[in-house]
Design an enzyme around this catalytic site. Structure first.
Site, PDB file in Angstrom:
ATOM      1  N   SER A   1       5.299   5.763  -4.407  1.00 50.56           N
ATOM      2  CA  SER A   1       6.396   6.707  -4.182  1.00 50.56           C
ATOM      3  C   SER A   1       7.191   6.298  -2.960  1.00 50.56           C
ATOM      4  CB  SER A   1       5.862   8.142  -3.993  1.00 50.56           C
ATOM      5  OG  SER A   1       5.075   8.230  -2.809  1.00 50.56           O
ATOM      6  N   GLY A   2       8.361   6.904  -2.788  1.00 52.18           N
ATOM      7  CA  GLY A   2       9.140   6.778  -1.582  1.00 52.18           C
ATOM      8  C   GLY A   2       9.517   5.359  -1.201  1.00 52.18           C
ATOM      9  N   ILE A   3       9.383   5.054   0.088  1.00 48.59           N
ATOM     10  CA  ILE A   3       9.738   3.739   0.608  1.00 48.59           C
ATOM     11  C   ILE A   3       8.887   2.661  -0.037  1.00 48.59           C
ATOM     12  CG2 ILE A   3       9.677   2.291   2.680  1.00 48.59           C
ATOM     13  CD1 ILE A   3      10.435   4.832   4.284  1.00 48.59           C
TER      14      ILE A   3
ATOM     15  N   THR B   1       0.850  -1.188   0.000  1.00 49.61           N
ATOM     16  CA  THR B   1       0.000   0.000   0.000  1.00 49.61           C
ATOM     17  C   THR B   1       0.889   1.241   0.000  1.00 49.61           C
ATOM     18  OG1 THR B   1      -0.194   0.151   2.425  1.00 49.61           O
ATOM     19  CG2 THR B   1      -1.812  -1.238   1.250  1.00 49.61           C
ATOM     20  N   GLY B   2       0.437   2.278  -0.689  1.00 49.27           N
ATOM     21  CA  GLY B   2       1.295   3.448  -0.842  1.00 49.27           C
ATOM     22  C   GLY B   2       2.550   3.125  -1.608  1.00 49.27           C
ATOM     23  N   GLY B   3       2.395   2.261  -2.608  1.00 47.60           N
ATOM     24  CA  GLY B   3       3.559   1.812  -3.373  1.00 47.60           C
ATOM     25  C   GLY B   3       3.913   2.674  -4.559  1.00 47.60           C
TER      26      GLY B   3
ATOM     27  N   SER C   1       7.580   4.172  12.670  1.00 44.97           N
ATOM     28  CA  SER C   1       8.529   5.277  12.543  1.00 44.97           C
ATOM     29  C   SER C   1       9.423   5.325  13.760  1.00 44.97           C
ATOM     30  CB  SER C   1       7.802   6.622  12.423  1.00 44.97           C
ATOM     31  OG  SER C   1       8.722   7.703  12.521  1.00 44.97           O
TER      32      SER C   1
ATOM     33  N   TYR D   1       1.480  12.745  14.034  1.00 40.56           N
ATOM     34  CA  TYR D   1       2.128  11.705  13.234  1.00 40.56           C
ATOM     35  C   TYR D   1       2.735  10.638  14.126  1.00 40.56           C
ATOM     36  CZ  TYR D   1       5.535   9.513  10.101  1.00 40.56           C
ATOM     37  OH  TYR D   1       6.271   8.609   9.393  1.00 40.56           O
TER      38      TYR D   1
END
Length: 257
Positions: free
Chosen positions: A16-18, A12-14, A137, A150
């Site tokens: 951009s970024g990590i 998921t959230g694939g 995090s 966050y």
């Protein structure tokens, strides 16, 4: 030998970024990769970057209807999930005084509600031997002005990893958390900072990290791959810190000291 040969991996959230770096590495290691994101243009671009027949599905993890549609697609095309990287998340920095109910709701809808229901709705597709990795995090181990919402949301998903690891272990499903440190991705810029502010942020935070630099997304991806693969077959409920030493021996370690 490829570590994920023949595996079905959802990130998921694939787009951009990590998430994108991890999806690329998963594909290189033999997985059939599915990625999600909220923006169709970046999804399409990411799928081309990943290659290897990567499937991009537009989905907002904070919307349960989107998750239902996502997992219906996965069920129809693949029938199972071997690796689930629960990575989608947002960061919107704000002080205590400047934080609003809308910001609170959006942060927890994506970072916490989205993570929980992603795993719940993937449940019937996760078979024995499956691996779930949740993106937390390193900030859950320290305090940073403007990051209260966050960090609180990421502390919540760390606890999800502990409790769901216990709940799903009898089914042979491993749940772990990855806690990246400061990583050079677009997430800081998307929080509303201009390019000079972004560079200033990384310059400042690098001074708190023993390795004196932010991580590259590819470095985090390699740690996710470890937890996702059979190399971590006896690792359950753990949090893997990939933060250049920040939490244990850097500024956060001194504060905890």
């Amino acid at each position: 030998m490829q570590k994920l040969a023949g595996k079905i991996a959802l990130v998921t959230g694939g787009n951009s970024g990590i998430g994108l770096a991890t999806a690329q590495l998963f594909a290189q290691e033999g997985a059939q990769v599915i990625i999600t994101g909220r923006d169709q243009a970046t999804l399409d671009s990411a799928a081309q970057t990943i290659g290897a027949g990567a499937l991009a599905v537009r989905a907002d993890v904070g919307r349960l209807a989107d998750l239902d549609a996502l997992f219906a697609t996965v069920q129809a095309q693949f029938g199972r999930i071997d690796v689930l990287f629960v990575n989608a998340g947002i960061f919107m920095g704000a002080s205590l005084e400047a934080s609003t109910e809308a910001l609170f709701d959006e942060t927890f809808d994506v970072n916490v509600k989205g993570a929980f229901f992603t795993i719940q709705k993937a449940g019937s597709l996760l078979l024995e031997g499956a691996s779930v990795v949740i993106n937390a995090s390193t900030l859950i181990h320290a305090g940073m002005p403007g990051a209260a919402l966050y960090a609180a949301s990421k502390a919540a998903v760390r606890q999800l990893a502990r409790n769901l690891a216990n709940e799903l272990a009898p089914r042979g499903i491993r749940v772990n958390a990855i806690s990246p440190g400061y990583t050079r991705t677009a997430i800081v810029g998307r929080a509303g900072y201009d390019s000079d502010q972004v560079e200033g942020f990384y310059a400042h935070t690098s001074g708190e990290v023993p390795l004196r630099r932010p991580a590259r997304p590819e470095e985090i991806a390699k740690a996710v791959l470890f937890l996702a693969s059979d190399d971590a077959s006896y690792v359950v409920g753990e949090e893997l810190l990939v933060d250049g030493g920040y939490a244990n021996v850097g500024a956060a370690g001194v504060l905890r000291g």
